[in-house]
Design a protein around this motif. Structure first.
Motif, PDB file in Angstrom:
ATOM      1  N   SER A 123       0.770  -1.273  -0.036  1.00  0.00           N
ATOM      2  CA  SER A 123      -0.043  -0.011   0.123  1.00  0.00           C
ATOM      3  C   SER A 123       0.699   1.222  -0.129  1.00  0.00           C
ATOM      4  O   SER A 123       0.543   2.344  -0.588  1.00  0.00           O
ATOM      5  CB  SER A 123      -0.964   0.000   1.226  1.00  0.00           C
ATOM      6  N   ALA A 124       1.998   1.244   0.571  1.00  0.00           N
ATOM      7  CA  ALA A 124       2.796   2.426   0.830  1.00  0.00           C
ATOM      8  C   ALA A 124       3.862   2.619  -0.332  1.00  0.00           C
ATOM      9  O   ALA A 124       4.595   3.620  -0.594  1.00  0.00           O
ATOM     10  CB  ALA A 124       3.590   2.260   1.999  1.00  0.00           C
ATOM     11  N   ASP A 163       5.229  14.684  -2.498  1.00  0.00           N
ATOM     12  CA  ASP A 163       4.761  13.594  -2.689  1.00  0.00           C
ATOM     13  C   ASP A 163       5.136  12.169  -2.260  1.00  0.00           C
ATOM     14  O   ASP A 163       4.544  11.400  -2.129  1.00  0.00           O
ATOM     15  CB  ASP A 163       4.871  13.555  -4.345  1.00  0.00           C
ATOM     16  N   LYS A 166       3.463  10.437   0.623  1.00  0.00           N
ATOM     17  CA  LYS A 166       2.314   9.217   0.386  1.00  0.00           C
ATOM     18  C   LYS A 166       2.946   7.920   0.611  1.00  0.00           C
ATOM     19  O   LYS A 166       2.537   6.838   0.611  1.00  0.00           O
ATOM     20  CB  LYS A 166       1.860   9.476  -1.007  1.00  0.00           C
ATOM     21  N   HIS A 167       4.403   7.836   0.601  1.00  0.00           N
ATOM     22  CA  HIS A 167       4.924   6.364   0.776  1.00  0.00           C
ATOM     23  C   HIS A 167       5.530   6.286   1.940  1.00  0.00           C
ATOM     24  O   HIS A 167       6.707   5.526   2.137  1.00  0.00           O
ATOM     25  CB  HIS A 167       6.252   6.327  -0.643  1.00  0.00           C
ATOM     26  N   ARG A 185      -3.159  10.413   8.729  1.00  0.00           N
ATOM     27  CA  ARG A 185      -3.356   9.770   7.624  1.00  0.00           C
ATOM     28  C   ARG A 185      -2.144   9.224   6.803  1.00  0.00           C
ATOM     29  O   ARG A 185      -1.951   9.299   5.496  1.00  0.00           O
ATOM     30  CB  ARG A 185      -4.057  10.730   6.593  1.00  0.00           C
ATOM     31  N   LEU A 186      -0.962   8.650   7.550  1.00  0.00           N
ATOM     32  CA  LEU A 186      -0.116   7.958   7.018  1.00  0.00           C
ATOM     33  C   LEU A 186      -0.194   6.451   6.873  1.00  0.00           C
ATOM     34  O   LEU A 186      -1.083   6.137   7.465  1.00  0.00           O
ATOM     35  CB  LEU A 186       1.311   8.349   7.594  1.00  0.00           C
ATOM     36  N   HIS A 187       0.748   5.656   6.315  1.00  0.00           N
ATOM     37  CA  HIS A 187       0.738   4.263   6.514  1.00  0.00           C
ATOM     38  C   HIS A 187       1.361   3.890   7.557  1.00  0.00           C
ATOM     39  O   HIS A 187       2.354   4.211   8.106  1.00  0.00           O
ATOM     40  CB  HIS A 187       1.468   3.474   4.988  1.00  0.00           C
TER      41      HIS A 187
END
Length: 396
Positions: A123-124, A163, A166-167, A185-187
């Motif tokens: 997902s990450a 960006d 997001k990872h 709202r991070l992984h």
């Protein structure tokens, strides 16, 4: 995390074990003797005792071979998935034992744990479906306006780093850290070590600090086994430019330095485990296992000291690992600040003891970077006065 430069070894009776470990590539080699020459000296009672001992020994060896990581045999830990951070969701592993107690192994838990971790990593992952950015977090670093907030801010104000958030996979070591990760709202992935509370501030070289550092190496080894490349970053590393543009294309294992003395392949550089880029392959998987095994041969040393002790070991060359060191001119820290903000990629709050001191100087890093970015270029270059750090002040 805070780290001191330089290598380390084991003193006293441990030094010989350490040397044997280094020579053998991390595996003990027992001398085998012909027992037939001494057989006549055993009484029937002794023979029976020996047979019993051998049965117990074989049982232990079977348990070790069933373990994916032999050095975990006497450890007990738990993973949790990305849903909730509570005891009900953890898959517990009872460490096998070779004493008079029954050995209990939950054979289904490791697979479930790896499945949950693999789903979170996927997902990450970036567009290549295999590269993630990993940081670890505990409650002590999640207070408002504390280190974690400054870490997130650096991505938001960095050049080409927005960006990348997001990872980022946050590996939470306690309930509060996990909740904070969900808020932003991070992984998030919850990771605990059974019987150990990682929520408080782990002072440099304390028992909790050492456990936390080695738990991290163990976890990253698992990530590599699952086939994912990663950038590991301490949360006190400020991301100011995209580092992927500055990594060496030919490195398996690339690591920042407390002090960068030589060129990027010279093993005499002083590595810092708080920032590294690692590609998943057989070489790095073997290397991380070798590194973690070093914990047992250099007791009381943290991961960075052990890395310094093993980085020139023949085993590293034998497995073909390409180790690269990142220049402090780009990947600097308070130990050795970069000299020109035009080249800066990351800034690490290393060589700094005490939460308040660390937060104070990191805030200065953020302020310096903001001033640098709003300065008006003169003749194609920025104002010279904004191209240098004003830190460290309390650290370094």
């Amino acid at each position: 995390m805070d780290s001191a430069a330089g290598g380390a070894g084991a003193g006293g009776s441990n030094s010989k074990d350490g040397e044997d470990f280094l020579e053998s590539g991390g595996y003990r080699q027992d001398n085998h003797h012909d027992s037939s020459k001494h057989h006549q000296y055993f009484s029937s009672t002794a023979v029976k005792s020996t047979l019993i001992f051998m049965v117990v020994g074989v049982t232990c060896l079977v348990l070790i071979n069933q373990s994916g990581y032999p050095t975990q045999l006497f450890r007990s830990y738990s993973f949790s998935g990305p849903k909730e951070f509570n005891n009900n969701t953890f898959g517990n592993i009872s460490s096998p034992s070779c004493d008079n107690r029954a050995a209990v192994v939950n054979v289904s838990s490791p697979a479930n744990e790896e499945n949950e971790l693999e789903k979170t990593l996927k997902s990450a992952a970036m567009k290549d479906n295999k590269t993630v950015i990993i940081t670890t977090l505990n409650a002590a670093w999640t207070e408002p306006n504390s280190i974690f907030d400054l870490f997130l801010e650096s991505f938001k104000i960095g050049n080409g780093t927005q960006d990348l958030l997001k990872h980022v996979l946050v590996v939470a070591l306690d309930q509060k850290a996990y909740s904070r990760c969900l808020e932003v709202r991070l992984h998030c992935y919850a990771l605990t070590t059974e019987g150990i509370d990682f929520s408080g501030e782990a002072h440099f070289m304390s028992e909790d600090y050492l456990k936390m550092m080695w738990r991290r190496i163990d976890f990253l080894h698992t990530v590599l086994q699952l086939g994912f490349d990663f950038v590991f970053t301490d949360a006190d590393v400020m991301w100011l430019r995209n580092p992927f543009e500055r990594f060496h294309p030919d490195g398996d294992f690339q690591i920042a330095c407390d002090h960068y003395w030589f060129n990027y392949t010279d093993l005499n550089n002083s590595p810092n485990g708080g920032f590294n880029y690692v590609k998943s392959n057989n070489r790095t998987i073997q290397f991380y296992k070798f590194w973690h095994t070093g914990r047992d041969y250099f007791p009381g040393k943290h991961d960075q000291d052990v890395l310094n002790a093993i980085k020139m070991n023949p085993f590293i060359k034998r497995i073909g690992l390409e180790m690269r060191f990142l220049d402090t001119a780009e990947f600097g820290g308070f130990c050795e600040p970069s000299k020109d903000l035009d080249r800066v990629v990351t800034m690490h709050a290393n060589c700094c003891i005490g939460m308040e001191n660390k937060i104070h100087d990191i805030k200065m890093v953020i302020d310096d970077w903001k001033k640098y970015n709003i300065s008006i270029p003169i003749g194609g270059e920025r104002n010279v006065s904004t191209r240098f750090w004003t830190v460290p002040r309390f650290c370094g």
